[in-house]
Every structure is written in structure tokens, then in C-alpha cells.
Scaffold this motif. Structure first.
Motif, PDB file in Angstrom:
ATOM      1  N   PHE A 194       0.853  -1.185   0.000  1.00 17.97           N
ATOM      2  CA  PHE A 194       0.000   0.000   0.000  1.00 17.97           C
ATOM      3  C   PHE A 194       0.892   1.240   0.000  1.00 17.97           C
ATOM      4  N   LEU A 195       0.832   2.026  -1.070  1.00 16.90           N
ATOM      5  CA  LEU A 195       1.615   3.254  -1.120  1.00 16.90           C
ATOM      6  C   LEU A 195       1.096   4.235  -0.082  1.00 16.90           C
ATOM      7  N   GLU A 196       1.999   4.952   0.544  1.00 13.59           N
ATOM      8  CA  GLU A 196       1.632   5.945   1.544  1.00 13.59           C
ATOM      9  C   GLU A 196       1.559   7.327   0.908  1.00 13.59           C
ATOM     10  N   GLU A 197       1.007   8.269   1.642  1.00 14.56           N
ATOM     11  CA  GLU A 197       0.783   9.619   1.131  1.00 14.56           C
ATOM     12  C   GLU A 197       2.088  10.218   0.619  1.00 14.56           C
ATOM     13  N   GLY A 198       2.066  10.665  -0.640  1.00 11.50           N
ATOM     14  CA  GLY A 198       3.236  11.293  -1.233  1.00 11.50           C
ATOM     15  C   GLY A 198       4.216  10.348  -1.891  1.00 11.50           C
ATOM     16  N   ASP A 199       3.975   9.046  -1.821  1.00  6.87           N
ATOM     17  CA  ASP A 199       4.903   8.072  -2.399  1.00  6.87           C
ATOM     18  C   ASP A 199       4.903   8.123  -3.934  1.00  6.87           C
ATOM     19  N   VAL A 200       6.087   7.859  -4.487  1.00  2.88           N
ATOM     20  CA  VAL A 200       6.248   7.667  -5.928  1.00  2.88           C
ATOM     21  C   VAL A 200       6.984   6.339  -6.112  1.00  2.88           C
ATOM     22  N   ALA A 201       6.460   5.480  -6.987  1.00  5.96           N
ATOM     23  CA  ALA A 201       7.054   4.162  -7.198  1.00  5.96           C
ATOM     24  C   ALA A 201       7.602   4.045  -8.612  1.00  5.96           C
ATOM     25  N   ASP A 202       8.845   3.606  -8.697  1.00  2.00           N
ATOM     26  CA  ASP A 202       9.518   3.335  -9.968  1.00  2.00           C
ATOM     27  C   ASP A 202       9.457   1.819 -10.176  1.00  2.00           C
TER      28      ASP A 202
END
Length: 619
Positions: A209-217
């Protein structure tokens, strides 16, 4: 709102994305689309107006359907721009960048004007196109897709969950979230993104689960997540407790019908591990719960829609049973009216998804004010989604165990919210000495009877199915209740209007003489709820006022209530042996069935009613 699916794999993603979109269709179904980078390194897109089956037909209309091992897909619930193929996602920038987006970019008009001045062309009415153009512009300065997305999102005001691909780097998928949920599915040599775990279940149960503000490459063989400050971070891989079978219809015609009939089990699951034979376990609300509950002097409940109605029922309980002040307010009003935050208030947010935009914003606002003014305002979220934004923001969390709810019209989530609020009431009363052991035991006994009471209420379906025929030519309906049954009447009216498109209003029965009686004639159905309680005799008088004016009265009553008439009433003996806590939950079941069968008569789309979506993650 809206649903996102995407991925990077060694296999063709089109079937996977289509299946994912079908599982997310409850989030939006105005239009849908997919985009892939094909074997030649070209961006290819297919979009269609309407539901996923229309997109599926469009994709497979060619002799050589599109295919690709990296792609993004979207099902839309319209915010900016009418439902149309042109407004459907994914959106392109110069056939170089493709983007899908949930949320709202609030400053898109300003960005659009700047981009038009720079020569970028716009082909839709959406706010999403500015995202693609912004990324494309940064790619000119820095030909690295991750850095381009990280730079672009600094310019956006509002909420977003994003999936971005580009022909400049055809092996990478960039995902980002702020204010809208996004989850990454972890496979073997492949990764996926989605706005909801349910979309990923056919391919993996391992999720991040991505958290607030996360960016995933995201690459096929590598994943790196960066936090809001741009720092590399590790996020826990969790194994989802959901299964693909959990979101199948089985023998039911609609998800709503399936979910209505799942309520005995959902209530049992919500009670399990939270009560003993005679007591409620306060620790079910968290390790800090007992200490925090001891110091509160009032309760403030914030919610939207059906969850708001659950809060209204709880207000009666808190003040009647515990003599503890309780305020309930719609989140979209609360957050904008500059409310006074009182110290020693328990701030309770209720949400099925835990992502409801207005409720989440109200929670964040209150936390900020409490910190700024040095107030003691513990927060509690009652929610059906363990990894939601609200659960992460709150001091205390109580998870309902309703299970996956697909139908837009909430059913089992509402019942389990009421059970959760009853457990909260009992826990606070126990900690503060407002409930003695005998009263606590009586409440627990009633709650444990609930699955059986609900099961019994469901047996009235044939009778309700017959009653539904009376609504075939109706356009208006009135619901009446007193005490806790007034918010249940509100919930019944909401369900009817949501899925049958009949205009329905709810009133406290005692208010009839203050205006609503003017609506009564022989053409309007009036639905009343008559439990065997202290207000029964007053309710009977109110019903006679309706009867005297020719109203078509349908009464759902306790077997002991004995609502009598001269034969002009239709009385359904719904239940018996219910108390002030179990009664509203039980009576609500038959109102759900009524709305469902009226919708069938009307021929509407039960699970996906027009203009609505399941999770309201935009204002």
C-alpha cells in the motif's frame, strides 16, 4: 472514484487489465480505456464510452487485437468533462506519454493555460491532460521518466493517484499517490498497480500500500519507492486476506443481493474476538483505548452518506443509554464551517473505504487544530479497509469485518458499522462506569442474537418482492420513523433513491403536521417502521393521520406492535424480541430488500446506479 489498473510483466497485460477493470467497475463506469507500449515501442490506446464490456468489444474488434507487456488502464467516473470517449483515460501527450489518474487537479485551469501557451494541444475536457503534458515537458529537460514525474507532481494542487508510461523509457511504469489510494501487486518477475486490491486478486495476493506522497519506480524485475521528500523507502509487502472468490456473484443475480444475504456472517465476523459471553473487550479498539475513553466528555461523529446515518443512530444510543453528549455531522459541511473543536472529545470518523475525501480531510483538520491549540482530542476510525488513509491517520482503529462490498449501495458495511458503534458505546460506558455489568451483559446478549434476527428478517423477501410491484409506476415515496428509526428511515429512503431513482424522503413521524402531510394522497406510498418501544403509541397516531388522507401505508412492525387499521394498511410483521440496539439494525434489512426489488421492477442498474460510484475519493 474511478479505477486504475496497470503493470509490467513478461506476458500480455491486456487480459489482466480487462479483468482488473471489471473488478473495479463499481468505482466508475462512464467510460474506460487501456494503453500499452507494443513490441515496436509505440503507444497504442483503445477507449470506449460505457462499461468494460464495451471496451472489451472494442479491443477485440480487430483481427489482430493489441498486446503489450507494459500498460495502464482506467474505468472512469466523470468529474471534469461529460462521459465520452474523448474524456476517457488514458490520456496522451504527443503520443509520447500516457497517464491514468484518479482524483482532481484543482489548479488544472492555470496549468492548462500555461501549457496551451507552450503549444500543447488539448483533446478533452478533463483535468488529467495537464498531467501528461507536464511530464512530457519535464522529459525534454531530463529524459528520465521517474525524475520527470517527480518534478511534475510538485506543480499539482489537489488529489491524485497516477500511473504513467512513456515510449522514452518503455520498460518503466511510474506510480504516485496523494490523497487517492493506490496499491502495488507483487508477482514473480512482474508488478502491477491498482486503486483497489480486488483488481489484483487474479494475479497476486501480495500487495504494497503506497503511503501519502509516495512515488514508485516499477520495472519488471525491480521496484523502488520514494517518499514525499524523494528519499528511497521500504514499504511492507502484505498478504491480502481477500480471495478472488470473495468478489464472485455465485448464485446471486447482483452484488447488492449477495451482500444483503451476507449480513448474518458479516455481523458474526465483526463481533468475533471483540466480545465474550457477557462483556465487550475494550482492547478491541486498541491498546490505548481504555486510557483514552476514560477521559472523554463527549463524542463527535463525522461521516458521509450511509455512514452518516449510522452515526445518527449512534447519537440516540450514546445520549439515551450513556447520557454522554454526541454530535453527528456530515463531513463535507463540518470541514468548511470553521467548527469549534472541544477538548476531551472523541473524534470518530466512519467510512466503508477509509478513503472518503471529505471525511479524511475533516480528520486531518481536527488533528491539526488539536495540536495547534494543545487540545486532547483522541481520534477513532471505524472502517472496512485495514490499510486505508483514515486508519493510518487515527489514534484508534476499529475494523468492521464486512468483507468486500462491491455494490454501490452500501448494505453489510452499514450493518457492521452499527455493530461497531454499539461496541464503542458499551466500551465507553464500561470504562466510565456509566454501564453496570448487568446492562453490559444485556447489550452483549442482544448483539449475539443479531445474526439470527437478520437471518429471520431475510425470510420476508417473498413478501417484500410482492410489495415492490406497487412501486412500478411511482415517482415519489415517504419514509417515516421515530427515535432510532428516523435515521433508519433516512437510510431506507437513500437506498430507494440510489438504485431505483424514485424520489424518496424520510421524516420523523412527529413532523408530519409541520409540512409533509401536504404530500399525502392516494398515489404516494408511505413506508413506516414500527418497533415495540416507548414511542409506538405516538407513531400509531401519526400513521392514522396518513391513513385519513388516503396514503398507501406499508408498515414494517415488531410482532408485538399490533399496528391496526381498517384494512388500508399493509403490515409486515418483521421481527420480535429486539431491543433498542438490535432493532434499527434488524429493521434496516427489510428496507434494503425493498429497495432492491423495487429497482428490479424499475429495470435500473442495481449494482452500478447512474451517476454514482462506490468510493467517493474526490470532493
Amino acid at each position: 472514484m474511478c479505477g486504475i489498473v496497470g503493470g509490467v510483466a513478461e506476458r500480455n497485460l491486456i487480459p489482466i487489465m480487462l479483468e482488473g477493470l471489471k473488478r473495479l467497475e463499481y468505482r466508475g463506469y462512464d467510460s474506460a480505456g487501456v494503453a500499452i507500449i507494443d513490441a515496436e515501442g509505440t503507444l497504442v490506446r483503445r477507449r470506449s464510452l460505457g462499461k468494460i464490456k464495451a471496451l472489451d468489444a472494442t479491443i477485440h474488434a480487430d483481427d489482430t487485437p493489441i498486446a503489450g507487456q507494459i500498460g495502464i488502464a482506467h474505468t472512469r467516473w466523470a468529474t471534469h468533462g461529460v462521459p465520452s470517449e474523448a474524456n476517457a483515460h488514458p490520456h496522451f501527450s504527443n503520443d509520447q506519454v500516457a497517464v491514468v489518474h484518479n482524483g482532481i487537479i484543482e489548479n488544472y485551469q492555470q496549468l492548462k493555460a500555461q501549457q496551451q501557451a507552450m503549444g500543447y494541444a488539448f483533446t478533452s475536457q478533463t483535468d488529467t491532460e495537464v498531467i501528461g503534458h507536464c511530464v512530457a515537458e519535464h522529459l525534454k529537460q531530463q529524459p528520465d521518466l521517474l525524475k520527470a514525474v517527480q518534478a511534475a507532481i510538485q506543480k499539482f494542487e489537489g488529489a491524485y493517484a497516477l500511473g504513467v508510461i512513456s515510449v522514452t523509457d518503455p520498460t518503466r511504469l511510474i506510480a504516485a499517490r496523494k490523497g487517492s489510494p493506490l496499491v502495488i501487486g507483487v508477482g514473480i518477475g512482474e508488478y502491477f498497480i491498482a486503486s483497489d486490491v480486488s483488481a489484483l486478486l487474479p494475479v497476486t495476493q501480495n500487495v504494497i500500500f503506497l503511503e501519502e506522497g509516495d512515488v514508485a519506480d516499477i520495472r519488471r524485475d525491480a521496484l523502488q519507492i520514494y517518499n514525499q521528500q524523494g528519499e528511497p523507502v521500504e514499504r511492507q509487502v502484505r498478504v491480502s486476506s481477500l480471495s478472488a472468490a470473495a468478489v464472485e456473484l455465485g448464485e446471486h443475480r447482483h452484488y447488492m443481493h449477495k451482500e444483503i444475504f451476507e449480513q448474518p456472517q458479516s455481523v458474526s465476523d465483526t463481533l468475533e474476538g471483540r466480545v465474550t459471553d457477557k462483556t465487550v473487550l475494550v482492547s478491541a479498539f486498541g491498546n490505548q483505548a481504555e486510557a483514552l475513553f476514560a477521559g472523554i466528555t463527549q463524542v463527535q461523529i463525522i461521516a458521509c452518506g450511509t455512514s452518516y446515518h449510522a452515526g445518527l443512530v449512534a447519537k440516540y444510543w450514546f445520549e439515551d443509554i450513556l447520557q454522554l453528549p454526541c454530535q453527528v455531522e456530515v463531513a463535507s459541511e463540518y470541514r468548511y464551517r470553521n467548527p469549534v473543536v472541544l477538548s476531551n472529545s472523541l473524534f470518530v470518523t466512519i467510512s466503508q473505504s477509509g478513503e472518503t475525501a471529505d471525511t479524511l480531510a475533516a480528520l486531518q483538520q481536527v488533528k491539526g487544530r488539536a495540536k495547534q491549540q494543545n487540545l486532547s482530542v483522541p481520534t477513532l476510525t471505524i472502517c472496512n479497509a485495514p490499510e486505508s488513509s483514515m486508519t493510518r491517520e487515527s489514534d484508534l482503529v476499529f475494523l468492521t469485518h464486512a468483507g468486500q462490498e462491491i455494490g454501490v449501495a452500501s448494505t453489510k458495511a452499514f450493518s457492521t458499522q452499527l455493530v461497531s458503534l454499539a461496541l464503542l458505546l458499551t466500551s465507553i460506558g464500561k470504562v466510565q462506569g456509566r454501564l453496570d455489568a448487568k446492562r453490559e451483559g444485556k447489550i452483549v446478549k442482544g448483539l449475539k442474537k443479531l445474526p439470527g434476527l437478520i437471518q429471520n428478517a431475510l425470510t420476508h423477501e417473498p413478501t417484500i418482492q410482492a410489495l415492490a410491484n406497487r412501486f412500478a409506476d411511482k415517482h415519489n415515496c415517504l419514509f417515516l420513523g421515530r427515535g432510532t428509526m428516523y435515521p433508519i428511515a433516512m437510510e431506507g429512503a437513500l437506498k430507494l433513491k440510489e438504485i431505483s431513482y424514485i424520489h424518496a424522503e424520510a421524516y420523523p413521524a412527529g413532523e408530519l403536521k409541520h409540512g409533509p402531510l401536504a404530500l399525502i394522497d392516494e398515489t404516494i406510498p408511505v413506508v413506516a417502521i414500527a418497533p415495540h418501544d416507548d414511542l409506538l403509541e405516538k407513531l400509531k397516531s401519526n400513521l392514522q393521520e396518513v391513513n385519513a388522507r388516503g396514503g398507501q401505508m406499508i408498515v414494517f412492525e415488531d410482532e408485538k406492535s399490533n399496528v391496526s387499521s381498517d384494512g388500508t394498511f399493509t403490515v409486515v410483521k418483521t421481527t420480535s424480541n429486539v431491543g433498542r440496539i438490535t432493532a434499527p439494525i434488524t429493521f434496516n434489512i427489510v428496507l434494503q430488500l425493498l429497495a432492491y426489488h423495487v429497482a428490479l421492477i424499475k429495470g435500473t442498474d442495481v449494482d452500478q446506479p447512474r451517476n454514482l460510484a462506490k468510493s467517493v475519493t474526490v470532493e
